[in-house]
Each structure stands twice: as structure tokens, then as C-alpha cells.
Design a protein around this motif. Structure first.
Motif, PDB file in Angstrom:
ATOM      1  N   ILE A 140      23.672  23.081 -10.711  1.00  0.00           N
ATOM      2  CA  ILE A 140      22.306  23.517 -10.961  1.00  0.00           C
ATOM      3  C   ILE A 140      21.628  23.813  -9.626  1.00  0.00           C
ATOM      4  O   ILE A 140      21.720  23.007  -8.690  1.00  0.00           O
ATOM      5  CB  ILE A 140      21.533  22.428 -11.727  1.00  0.00           C
ATOM      6  CG1 ILE A 140      22.194  22.187 -13.090  1.00  0.00           C
ATOM      7  CG2 ILE A 140      20.067  22.813 -11.905  1.00  0.00           C
ATOM      8  CD1 ILE A 140      21.648  21.004 -13.845  1.00  0.00           C
ATOM      9  N   HIS A 238      26.049  29.580  -9.145  1.00  0.00           N
ATOM     10  CA  HIS A 238      25.262  28.685 -10.001  1.00  0.00           C
ATOM     11  C   HIS A 238      25.424  29.087 -11.466  1.00  0.00           C
ATOM     12  O   HIS A 238      24.439  29.180 -12.200  1.00  0.00           O
ATOM     13  CB  HIS A 238      23.785  28.743  -9.602  1.00  0.00           C
ATOM     14  CG  HIS A 238      23.505  28.183  -8.247  1.00  0.00           C
ATOM     15  ND1 HIS A 238      23.663  26.846  -7.952  1.00  0.00           N
ATOM     16  CD2 HIS A 238      23.071  28.768  -7.099  1.00  0.00           C
ATOM     17  CE1 HIS A 238      23.334  26.630  -6.677  1.00  0.00           C
ATOM     18  NE2 HIS A 238      22.978  27.770  -6.145  1.00  0.00           N
ATOM     19  N   HIS A 239      26.643  29.284 -11.893  1.00  0.00           N
ATOM     20  CA  HIS A 239      26.867  29.683 -13.272  1.00  0.00           C
ATOM     21  C   HIS A 239      26.457  28.566 -14.222  1.00  0.00           C
ATOM     22  O   HIS A 239      26.651  27.384 -13.937  1.00  0.00           O
ATOM     23  CB  HIS A 239      28.344  30.027 -13.494  1.00  0.00           C
ATOM     24  CG  HIS A 239      28.774  31.273 -12.780  1.00  0.00           C
ATOM     25  ND1 HIS A 239      28.698  32.516 -13.362  1.00  0.00           N
ATOM     26  CD2 HIS A 239      29.259  31.468 -11.538  1.00  0.00           C
ATOM     27  CE1 HIS A 239      29.124  33.424 -12.504  1.00  0.00           C
ATOM     28  NE2 HIS A 239      29.473  32.817 -11.391  1.00  0.00           N
ATOM     29  N   PRO A 240      25.899  28.920 -15.373  1.00  0.00           N
ATOM     30  CA  PRO A 240      25.532  27.891 -16.351  1.00  0.00           C
ATOM     31  C   PRO A 240      26.754  27.228 -16.957  1.00  0.00           C
ATOM     32  O   PRO A 240      27.876  27.738 -16.850  1.00  0.00           O
ATOM     33  CB  PRO A 240      24.751  28.672 -17.416  1.00  0.00           C
ATOM     34  CG  PRO A 240      25.224  30.083 -17.277  1.00  0.00           C
ATOM     35  CD  PRO A 240      25.546  30.274 -15.822  1.00  0.00           C
ATOM     36  N   CYS A 301      14.654  25.341 -15.588  1.00  0.00           N
ATOM     37  CA  CYS A 301      15.922  25.729 -14.965  1.00  0.00           C
ATOM     38  C   CYS A 301      17.078  24.853 -15.428  1.00  0.00           C
ATOM     39  O   CYS A 301      18.159  25.350 -15.796  1.00  0.00           O
ATOM     40  CB  CYS A 301      15.789  25.668 -13.447  1.00  0.00           C
ATOM     41  SG  CYS A 301      17.346  25.842 -12.535  1.00  0.00           S
ATOM     42  N   GLN A 302      16.883  23.530 -15.420  1.00  0.00           N
ATOM     43  CA  GLN A 302      17.993  22.621 -15.732  1.00  0.00           C
ATOM     44  C   GLN A 302      18.386  22.710 -17.209  1.00  0.00           C
ATOM     45  O   GLN A 302      19.578  22.656 -17.552  1.00  0.00           O
ATOM     46  CB  GLN A 302      17.612  21.190 -15.334  1.00  0.00           C
ATOM     47  CG  GLN A 302      17.424  21.060 -13.820  1.00  0.00           C
ATOM     48  CD  GLN A 302      16.897  19.704 -13.385  1.00  0.00           C
ATOM     49  OE1 GLN A 302      17.668  18.765 -13.196  1.00  0.00           O
ATOM     50  NE2 GLN A 302      15.590  19.593 -13.204  1.00  0.00           N
ATOM     51  N   GLN A 305      20.406  25.936 -17.623  1.00  0.00           N
ATOM     52  CA  GLN A 305      21.772  25.856 -17.089  1.00  0.00           C
ATOM     53  C   GLN A 305      22.722  25.135 -18.050  1.00  0.00           C
ATOM     54  O   GLN A 305      23.925  25.376 -18.039  1.00  0.00           O
ATOM     55  CB  GLN A 305      21.770  25.139 -15.736  1.00  0.00           C
ATOM     56  CG  GLN A 305      21.130  25.909 -14.602  1.00  0.00           C
ATOM     57  CD  GLN A 305      22.021  26.991 -14.008  1.00  0.00           C
ATOM     58  OE1 GLN A 305      21.552  28.045 -13.636  1.00  0.00           O
ATOM     59  NE2 GLN A 305      23.312  26.734 -13.899  1.00  0.00           N
ATOM     60  N   VAL A 310      21.205  31.371 -16.995  1.00  0.00           N
ATOM     61  CA  VAL A 310      21.033  31.067 -15.578  1.00  0.00           C
ATOM     62  C   VAL A 310      19.629  30.532 -15.326  1.00  0.00           C
ATOM     63  O   VAL A 310      18.714  30.702 -16.139  1.00  0.00           O
ATOM     64  CB  VAL A 310      21.304  32.304 -14.689  1.00  0.00           C
ATOM     65  CG1 VAL A 310      22.774  32.674 -14.725  1.00  0.00           C
ATOM     66  CG2 VAL A 310      20.430  33.480 -15.104  1.00  0.00           C
ATOM     67  N   CYS A 311      19.473  29.919 -14.186  1.00  0.00           N
ATOM     68  CA  CYS A 311      18.277  29.147 -13.851  1.00  0.00           C
ATOM     69  C   CYS A 311      16.976  29.922 -14.053  1.00  0.00           C
ATOM     70  O   CYS A 311      16.038  29.421 -14.663  1.00  0.00           O
ATOM     71  CB  CYS A 311      18.397  28.668 -12.399  1.00  0.00           C
ATOM     72  SG  CYS A 311      16.976  27.763 -11.771  1.00  0.00           S
TER      73      CYS A 311
END
Length: 468
Positions: A140, A238-240, A301-302, A305, A310-311
Motif C-alpha cells: 500500500i 503498488h498493485h492492489p 486508499c487502503q 488497495q 489502485v490507491c
């Protein structure tokens, strides 16, 4: 005297090393259990058995090992001049392992680096560590790039007698002139080494893995590693979270109080991974955390993810259904959660839960903002002081806050269970969160235990009125 010794076994401090010197703790798919595998250049002594090609890059058929409960087994290494080569497994401290309705003694060996960084609660008898073979790193944004070193060092272990290669331009042509390196590449999981690209200068053999080139490495050399597991989902960038039943129980991630995460993102070029570049200049003009949080796509964002987005995804509205989905995925399918603000404690907990050789580099901050603050200002961005997050209400990012409350409670309970000492600051934060959010935590726990579908429960206003 017997009572005194028994008391030491039950209440003495524990480390994180389930295997004796010259051996490596890992999971064998072929044997369906954790084992101690002898390092190269070491001979297995005692009730030993061979590995299998089923283990892919790890415990292969040309290597030997023994069960973690084998008292008289050890790995004899001619490279060891100090006598630790003949340390029996049974010399470690005793832990209990329950398997198929039976209880076995397993052993825990001293780890000086763990002792240096980690405080333990000597009154706790923790469960025996279990080895992770598959891992899915959920990265994340602004929640722990430093942890990539932990993941890498766990899946790719150093060993005595490892060959140290000088930096060379490694490609298919040059491998033919380096037979030892060629053998290493052909028998090691790809996460443990990197093939250089033609445009890379200087080029190093294994120096780079994980997002942002984020590893602590020696630029002068690269050390051969032993693969003891594999990465099963995407790790770059930062891929989910890639949600699939094949990956259940493999997810590893770090989380953060959303107010502190948003301050870190604000101070680092208004970090907004996944947002179209056309918004970059607009973000640059924002001067307050409130304005940044209210910008389209910045909140939650979290939660995003963990639910496949994405964020800074801007084309959907996050709802209570997304929150519940994220919360239950953490509770049901994550192998490990860490907290960025308690990073050292998180690293200690990880090794206490999953074993593995501890490295000093795992405790270093790879991305301190103070190192780049001057460059950020030169690019025209303003930054805010470290305490600016305190001016935000948790309501500003409510879904990420409610996720964080659950994650922090899970993290705290794991520390208690595995005998890692609770830092005073964490104890204070957890107590305050419980004061405001106990009902929300209880509802989540009940839903998790009952394996219920997504409920309609909406958190009370009390949890969103939280104040330090």
C-alpha cells in the motif's frame, strides 16, 4: 534444581530461529511440514531425509534435512571453525507444536540480531513458528517500502559459504563464461536474483528486487542466496491485492493510521498512485491536508488497495460494502499485518511468527523523507511539519480509519500471543481506540468467527469521534 530448570523452559525468553546453525527453516511441499534443511557445504547428521523436486527451488532432492522436532539432529559444516557446526537441534529452548492430535517438542535457537532489536515478554509461551512457502506482498502506498527488504530476506536466505559475485553484466551470453553463476540462476527462484538490462549502468547481479529499487545492498558485490519460498502474486509497484482462493493465507501487508499516511503522501510530491497525470499540477497547488483529502480519489486508499482498485482510483465511490469486504479479507486471508509506525516491532513479530534469519538491514528506513525534502521544495512543492496529522479528524478518511482500527487490534493481539513486548505508545493508542471503537471491533470479530456474509451493520458515530 529440576523445578528451576522447568521454570526456565516455560517462561524463558524466546527468539525466532527454529533451526540450529548451518540449517534453514522452511516449508517442504513434498513432506507437507516445516523442516530444517542443511545449508550447502553442510552434512546432515541424525534422522535425516532428502528433499524433492516437488519443492521447486527450495528443498531439492540433492539436499538433506530433518524434522524440527528431531532432538539429536544437526548440520555439520567444515566451514565452521568455532564449533557451532555441531550444535544439536535439541540444544534450543523448547516450544510445543501440536500436529495431528499429538504434541511435539520443537526448538528455538538464539539469534543475536533478534535479541538486539526485539523486546520479548518472558511470561508468554508462544506458538511454534510456521514457515511461509508462498507469499503475496500487498504494498500500500506510503505504508512501508522498507518492508520489501524483510520480504526479500525471508524468501531468499544468506548461507555460510555463499559465493560472492563481483558486479557483472549478467545476460544469457555472459552466463556461459560463469558456470557457478549459471548454476545459481538455473536453480534459484527469480525473486532472488536480477538479470541486468542492457541500458543499466552500473549493472549488478542480484542487487535490485521489489518496488522502487528498495533494497539495502552492497554496491561492490552480490551474494548468492538460497530460495526458501516463492512470491505468488505481483509485487512491483503498488498493485492492489489480487484476490483469489489460491492466494488465501499468503498475503503480507503493512497498514497505517490514515492521517499519518496522508501526511506522508502530501509531503512526498502529493503522492497519489493511480491518479491520471493531468491532475498533477492541481495537486501541487494544494496547501492543506484537508484540501488534499477532499481531492477526488485521495480518500480510502487502503480500502481500495484491498478491494481491487489502485490507491488514488477516481472513477468509483467507496461504500460501507467496500469497507466490510476489506476488513474481512484482512481477518480471513492475511498471513501477517504490520503497522508502519511500529515498524521494528512488526519485523520482530514477523520473525516470531514465521522464523527465518533476521538481518540488520530489515530494520532500516529505506525512504526517509528528510533525505529528499530539499529536492521536493526545489520542485515547487510545499511540505507540512510531522505533527500536522493531528489537525485532522478521523472522519476525514473514515473508511480507512475503520479498517485501521481492526488491523491495529489484530496486530496488538498477535503481539500478545507471540510474546513480543508491547511498546508503551502502542498500548496507549490501543487503549484509546478501544475506548471509542470497542463496539465496531466486536461486531467485526463476531462476523469473522461466524463466517457470515457481508453484514449491513454501520459503525457507530462514537468510533468516528475518536480523539487522542
Amino acid at each position: 534444581l529440576l523445578l528451576l530448570l522447568l521454570s526456565f523452559v516455560l517462561t524463558g525468553g524466546v527468539e525466532s530461529k527454529p533451526c540450529p546453525p548451518n540449517s534453514i527453516f522452511l516449508f517442504s511441499i513434498a513432506h507437507k511440514r516445516d523442516v530444517c534443511m542443511c545449508e550447502p557445504h553442510s552434512k546432515c547428521v541424525g534422522q535425516c531425509f532428502s528433499g524433492s523436486k516437488q519443492n521447486q527451488y527450495t528443498f531439492l532432492e540433492d539436499r538433506e534435512g530433518f524434522n524440527t522436532w528431531c532432538e539429536d539432529c544437526y548440520c555439520d559444516s567444515h566451514l565452521d571453525a568455532y564449533g557451532s557446526a555441531r550444535v544439536r537441534n535439541g540444544n534450543g529452548r523448547v516450544l510445543k507444536l501440536r500436529r495431528n492430535q499429538r504434541v511435539f517438542d520443537v526448538y528455538d535457537h538464539k539469534d543475536d540480531i533478534f535479541d538486539k532489536h526485539c523486546d520479548i515478554d518472558t511470561s508468554v509461551i508462544p506458538p511454534a513458528p510456521r514457515a511461509l512457502y508462498n507469499m503475496s506482498w500487498v504494498h500500500i502506498p506510503k505504508c512501508g517500502t522498507s518492508a520489501t527488504t524483510l520480504v526479500y530476506n525471508y524468501l531468499c536466505r544468506d548461507f555460510r559459504g555463499a559465493n560472492e559475485f563481483s558486479p557483472v553484466n549478467v545476460n544469457k551470453q555472459s552466463l556461459s563464461g560463469l558456470p557457478r553463476l549459471q548454476h545459481y540462476v538455473s536453480t534459484s527462484h527469480p525473486i532472488c536474483w536480477k538479470e541486468c538490462k542492457e541500458d543499466e549502468k552500473p549493472c549488478k547481479v542480484f542487487s535490485v528486487w521489489a518496488p522502487h529499487n528498495g533494497l539495502v545492498t552492497d554496491a561492490r558485490s552480490s551474494v548468492e542466496k538460497l530460495s526458501v519460498g516463492q512470491m505468488v502474486t505481483i509485487v512491483q509497484g503498488h498493485h492492489p491485492l489480487k484476490f483469489h482462493r489460491d492466494y488465501f493465507g499468503t498475503y503480507v501487508g503493512f497498514f497505517r493510521d490514515p492521517r499519518k499516511r496522508i501526511l506522508s503522501a502530501f509531503n512526498y510530491h502529493r503522492h497519489s498512485y493511480g491518479m491520471p497525470s493531468k491532475f498533477k499540477e492541481e495537486l501541487k497547488k494544494l496547501q492543506t491536508l484537508e484540501d488534499f483529502l477532499n481531492f477526488q480519489g485521495i480518500q480510502s486508499c487502503q480500502v481500495k488497495q484491498l478491494t481491487g482498485r489502485v490507491c488514488a482510483f477516481t472513477k468509483s465511490i467507496i461504500s460501507i460494502v467496500d469497507l466490510w469486504r476489506a476488513v474481512l479479507r484482512v481477518k480471513r486471508y492475511f498471513a501477517f499485518v504490520g503497522i508502519t509506525e511500529y515498524y521494528t516491532t512488526s519485523v520482530c513479530l514477523f520473525h516470531r511468527m514465521f522464523g527465518g534469519k533476521v538481518q540488520n538491514e530489515e530494520f532500516k528506513n529505506l525512504r526517509p523523507t528528510t533525505n529528499v525534502i530539499e529536492s521536493i521544495h526545489e520542485q515547487g512543492y510545499t511540505t507540512l511539519p510531522k505533527t500536522a496529522w493531528k489537525n485532522l479528524s478521523v472522519k476525514h478518511d473514515k473508511y480507512d480509519w475503520l479498517l485501521y482500527v481492526v488491523v491495529l487490534d489484530l496486530f496488538y493481539n498477535n503481539l500478545k500471543r507471540y510474546g513480543i513486548a508491547i511498546p508503551p505508545r502502542l498500548q496507549y493508542e490501543r487503549d484509546k481506540i478501544r475506548e471509542y471503537c470497542s463496539e465496531w471491533i466486536e461486531v467485526v470479530d463476531n462476523t469473522y468467527r461466524k463466517s457470515a456474509s457481508l453484514p449491513q451493520y454501520r459503525p457507530t458515530a462514537q468510533c468516528l469521534s475518536y480523539k487522542e
